[in-house]
Design a protein around this motif. Structure first.
Motif, PDB file in Angstrom:
ATOM      1  N   PRO A   7      -1.923  18.607  12.025  1.00 37.61           N
ATOM      2  CA  PRO A   7      -1.690  17.416  12.836  1.00 37.61           C
ATOM      3  C   PRO A   7      -0.841  17.742  14.064  1.00 37.61           C
ATOM      4  N   THR A   9       0.917  15.677  17.618  1.00 34.28           N
ATOM      5  CA  THR A   9       1.153  14.488  18.424  1.00 34.28           C
ATOM      6  C   THR A   9       1.346  14.942  19.856  1.00 34.28           C
ATOM      7  N   THR A  14      -0.437  10.156  21.401  1.00 31.09           N
ATOM      8  CA  THR A  14      -1.749  10.318  20.773  1.00 31.09           C
ATOM      9  C   THR A  14      -1.628  11.218  19.552  1.00 31.09           C
ATOM     10  N   GLU A  15      -2.114  10.722  18.412  1.00 31.05           N
ATOM     11  CA  GLU A  15      -2.146  11.503  17.175  1.00 31.05           C
ATOM     12  C   GLU A  15      -3.494  12.213  17.108  1.00 31.05           C
ATOM     13  N   THR A  16      -3.469  13.508  16.884  1.00 27.79           N
ATOM     14  CA  THR A  16      -4.701  14.289  16.838  1.00 27.79           C
ATOM     15  C   THR A  16      -4.460  15.487  15.927  1.00 27.79           C
ATOM     16  N   THR A  17      -5.294  16.488  16.031  1.00 29.11           N
ATOM     17  CA  THR A  17      -5.096  17.757  15.338  1.00 29.11           C
ATOM     18  C   THR A  17      -5.335  18.866  16.355  1.00 29.11           C
TER      19      THR A  17
END
Length: 166
Positions: A7, A9, A14-17
Motif C-alpha cells: 500500500p 499513500t 490518494t490511496e493506492t499500491t
C-alpha cells in the motif's frame, strides 16, 4: 506480498499500491527539503524528464527521520518541490524509512543489499532504490550517488521496460 501489492499513500491523499507503476522502472528516493542533498531534486527532475517517456517513474518519499530535515506537511513539501525545483514526478505522503513505524515499502526495499550488507538500514536522505518493471529491486544507491552518476544511469537504462529501451 510482492512490491506491487504494498500500500502507498500519495501526498494528495490518494490511496493506492506500488502496483500503480507496474510495467515501469521505478526509482524510489527518500527526500527532504532541508538537507545538503536537497539539490538532487534538480537531477531527479532531469531524470524524470529524460526517461519518463521510456518507462521510468521517480517516486519521492518525504521522510523527517534524519535530523528533522523534512518538517513540513505533505502540502508544504509538494509546494516546496514544485516552486524551487519544478518537480513533476509523484511524491508519496511523508513516511518513516526506519524503526518500528517503518513503511512497508521500506521494510521490503531494505532487504536489498547496500554494498556487501543485506538488510542494511537507510542511512540518510536521498538514498535511491531502483525497481524493475516486474517489481524486483535491481539497484540501491546511497545518498552521495547523484542522479547523473554513470552507475545510476547505467542501472536505469538496464531496468527500463524492453519495449522502450533505446
Amino acid at each position: 506480498m510482492t512490491l506491487h501489492e504494498i500500500p502507498l499513500t500519495l501526498n494528495d491523499g490518494t490511496e493506492t499500491t506500488l502496483g500503480r507503476f507496474e510495467g515501469s522502472a521505478v526509482l524510489v528516493v527518500n527526500v527532504a527539503s532541508k538537507c545538503g542533498y536537497t539539490k538532487q531534486y534538480d537531477g531527479l527532475e532531469n531524470l524524470n524528464r529524460t526517461y519518463r517517456d521510456r518507462g521510468l517513474v521517480i517516486l519521492g518519499v518525504p521522510c523527517n527521520q534524519f535530523a528533522g530535515q523534512e518538517p513540513g506537511s505533505d502540502e508544504e513539501i509538494e509546494e516546496f518541490c514544485r516552486l524551487n525545483f519544478g518537480v513533476t514526478f509523484p511524491l508519496a505522503a511523508k513516511a518513516n524509512v526506519l524503526g518500528s513505524d517503518q513503511h512497508p515499502l521500506y521494510a521490503a526495499l531494505t532487504r536489498f543489499p547496500a554494498g556487501d550488507e543485506h538488510g542494511e538500514k537507510v542511512r540518510w536522505n536521498f538514498e535511491k532504490f531502483l525497481i524493475d518493471p516486474s517489481g524486483e529491486v535491481v539497484g540501491r544507491f546511497r545518498s552521495a550517488v547523484t542522479p547523473d552518476a554513470p552507475e545510476l544511469l547505467d542501472a536505469i537504462e538496464a531496468a527500463l521496460p524492453e519495449r522502450v529501451r533505446a
